[in-house]
Design an enzyme around this catalytic site. Structure first.
Site, PDB file in Angstrom:
ATOM      1  N   LYS A   1       0.832  -1.212   0.000  1.00  0.00           N
ATOM      2  CA  LYS A   1       0.000   0.000   0.000  1.00  0.00           C
ATOM      3  C   LYS A   1       0.868   1.264   0.000  1.00  0.00           C
ATOM      4  CE  LYS A   1      -3.289  -2.757  -0.253  1.00  0.00           C
ATOM      5  NZ  LYS A   1      -4.299  -3.318   0.606  1.00  0.00           N
TER       6      LYS A   1
HETATM    7  C1  LIG Z   1      -5.316  -4.358   0.888  1.00  0.00           C
HETATM    8  C2  LIG Z   1      -6.770  -4.261   0.746  1.00  0.00           C
HETATM    9  C3  LIG Z   1      -7.651  -4.559   1.802  1.00  0.00           C
HETATM   10  C4  LIG Z   1      -7.232  -5.224   3.087  1.00  0.00           C
HETATM   11  O1  LIG Z   1      -6.208  -4.667   3.769  1.00  0.00           O
HETATM   12  P1  LIG Z   1      -5.283  -5.560   4.743  1.00  0.00           P
HETATM   13  O2  LIG Z   1      -4.569  -4.525   5.553  1.00  0.00           O
HETATM   14  O3  LIG Z   1      -4.364  -6.340   3.858  1.00  0.00           O
HETATM   15  O4  LIG Z   1      -6.142  -6.422   5.551  1.00  0.00           O
HETATM   16  C5  LIG Z   1      -8.991  -4.321   1.626  1.00  0.00           C
HETATM   17  N1  LIG Z   1      -9.471  -3.863   0.472  1.00  0.00           N
HETATM   18  C6  LIG Z   1      -8.684  -3.587  -0.580  1.00  0.00           C
HETATM   19  C7  LIG Z   1      -9.297  -3.050  -1.826  1.00  0.00           C
HETATM   20  C8  LIG Z   1      -7.310  -3.795  -0.487  1.00  0.00           C
HETATM   21  O5  LIG Z   1      -6.526  -3.565  -1.550  1.00  0.00           O
END
Ligand SMILES: *Cc1c(COP(=O)(O)O)cnc(C)c1O
Length: 384
Positions: free
Chosen positions: A183
């Site tokens: 992210k």
């Molecule tokens: C990464 C992601 C999540 C979940 O996040 P985590 O921190 O990995 O649990 C939820 N929705 C989307 C669209 C994502 O890309």
């Protein structure tokens, strides 16, 4: 050809950040503590929301939200099928039913209209996704949800630094960010639940730590009252200070990260313009600022005469890593077998699910890396 593998994503971690993590480890307080509190405060300042709760993941935030709303059997939750499976899994694990909204073919966003088509008298929550770092057209969605009295939580996992109508995404309403290593900022694993709803924030804060009636960390004494009572059964989803100290530094760097991501994305756009087989996503027509979480292309499989999967394999042979964000949830084995979902339900989602591919994009890449990716694509498509 590149002689060194270019991954599709890589976190940017400085020696100072490594040292800051070391300091926390040496401090005598490594779980939820002063760093988490400071991270929550700084995150609110950056996003512009009233309150934030630091969590062990974005997924944890979604789980707590479903729990806080009491979503269970008989309830429907509307979300795109073009999303990370965590949301869909949690809805099913809660005993509720996911109802999939189709997306725009060229922005991959849900819209008020696509969501409205999914509404029934069992709709209990709407979860739109701000896709790839662009903003969903959230005002009309929010208005419609409010008119119908259906809660809304924005999946902002891709959207730290994204702006919509000159306002940061997450400033209004309720949203969930993720700090997974791919992210825009990372804490190793982590998430942030943001809202302007005081009661909801308190509820999430309680649920994230066993349902105890006090915060996991007393900001003044650095100690949880041992007499705290369980007010309702909760979970164990608190962030550690080890993660939060990383988050604090990463947050201070996010605008730089996003600027760099934007430069790289612009270079991709320019260099891919004359390759007819490659269709990058379009910018939405409304006012927004992109955080460039992902650079998503669609491969024109007919024109290219090669499948997306083979295309990704060929790029890998040329030392270029890629990803898929995402394979449509409704076409995955479990959902087909348990819910009877099938091809033909969501034409734009399915069209993209067969063709999308995320190209390498992370702040420590340079323009030569982008050129290497484009050259490899041209080589795969035999355009050279
Ligand atoms: C990464 C992601 C999540 C979940 O996040 P985590 O921190 O990995 O649990 C939820 N929705 C989307 C669209 C994502 O890309």
């Amino acid at each position: 050809m590149r002689n060194k593998f270019l991954p599709f994503s890589r976190p940017s971690i400085t020696e100072e950040e490594i040292a800051a993590v070391g300091d926390v480890l040496r401090s005598g307080w490594i779980t939820t503590g002063p760093k988490c509190a400071e991270f929550e405060r700084k995150f609110c300042e950056y996003v512009g929301c009233d309150g934030a709760v630091a969590l062990s993941s974005g997924t944890a935030g979604m789980h707590l939200m479903l729990r806080a709303l009491g979503i269970g059997p008989g309830d429907e939750v509307i979300t795109p099928s073009m999303t990370w499976v965590s949301t869909v899994n949690l809805i099913v694990l809660a005993g509720a039913t996911p109802v999939f909204a189709d997306i725009d073919r060229d922005t991959l966003m849900v819209s008020r209209d696509s969501i409205e088509k999914c509404i029934t008298d069992r709709s209990r929550l709407i979860v739109p996704v701000h896709f790839a770092g662009a903003a969903a057209d959230i005002d009309p969605i929010r208005q419609m949800a409010a008119d119908r009295g259906i809660p809304l939580v924005e999946d902002t996992a891709h959207a730290l630094g994204t702006e919509y109508m000159s306002e940061r995404v997450g400033r209004s309403g309720t949203s969930i960010f993720s700090f997974h290593p791919i992210k825009n900022i990372t804490t190793g694993e982590g998430g942030m639940f943001c809202s302007n709803d005081k009661e909801l924030l308190e509820h999430i804060r309680r649920l994230k730590f066993h349902g105890l009636g006090v915060d996991a960390f007393d900001r003044h004494t650095q100690g949880r009252s041992p007499q705290a009572q369980v007010l309702e059964p909760g979970y164990k989803y608190n962030m550690t200070d080890i993660s939060a100290v990383l988050g604090l530094s990463q947050l201070a760097r996010v605008d730089n990260f996003n600027n760099k991501r934007t430069e790289l994305a612009m270079r991709y756009r320019e260099r891919l313009l004359d390759i007819d087989e490659i269709l990058p996503l379009s910018d939405p027509s409304y006012d927004m600022k992109h955080a460039w979480h992902l650079f998503v292309i669609r491969l024109d499989v007919d024109r290219a005469g090669i499948t997306r999967d083979a295309f990704m394999h060929e790029l890998k042979q040329r030392n270029i890593g890629t990803g898929i964000h995402f394979l449509a949830a409704h076409l995955q084995k479990y959902y087909i077998e348990s819910m009877g979902t099938h091809r033909g339900m969501l034409p734009n989602t399915e069209w993209n699910s067969d063709r999308i591919c995320s190209l390498p994009l992370f702040p420590e890449m340079n323009m030569t890396d982008v050129d290497d990716v484009v050259d490899a694509i041209k080589d795969v498509l035999s355009l050279r």
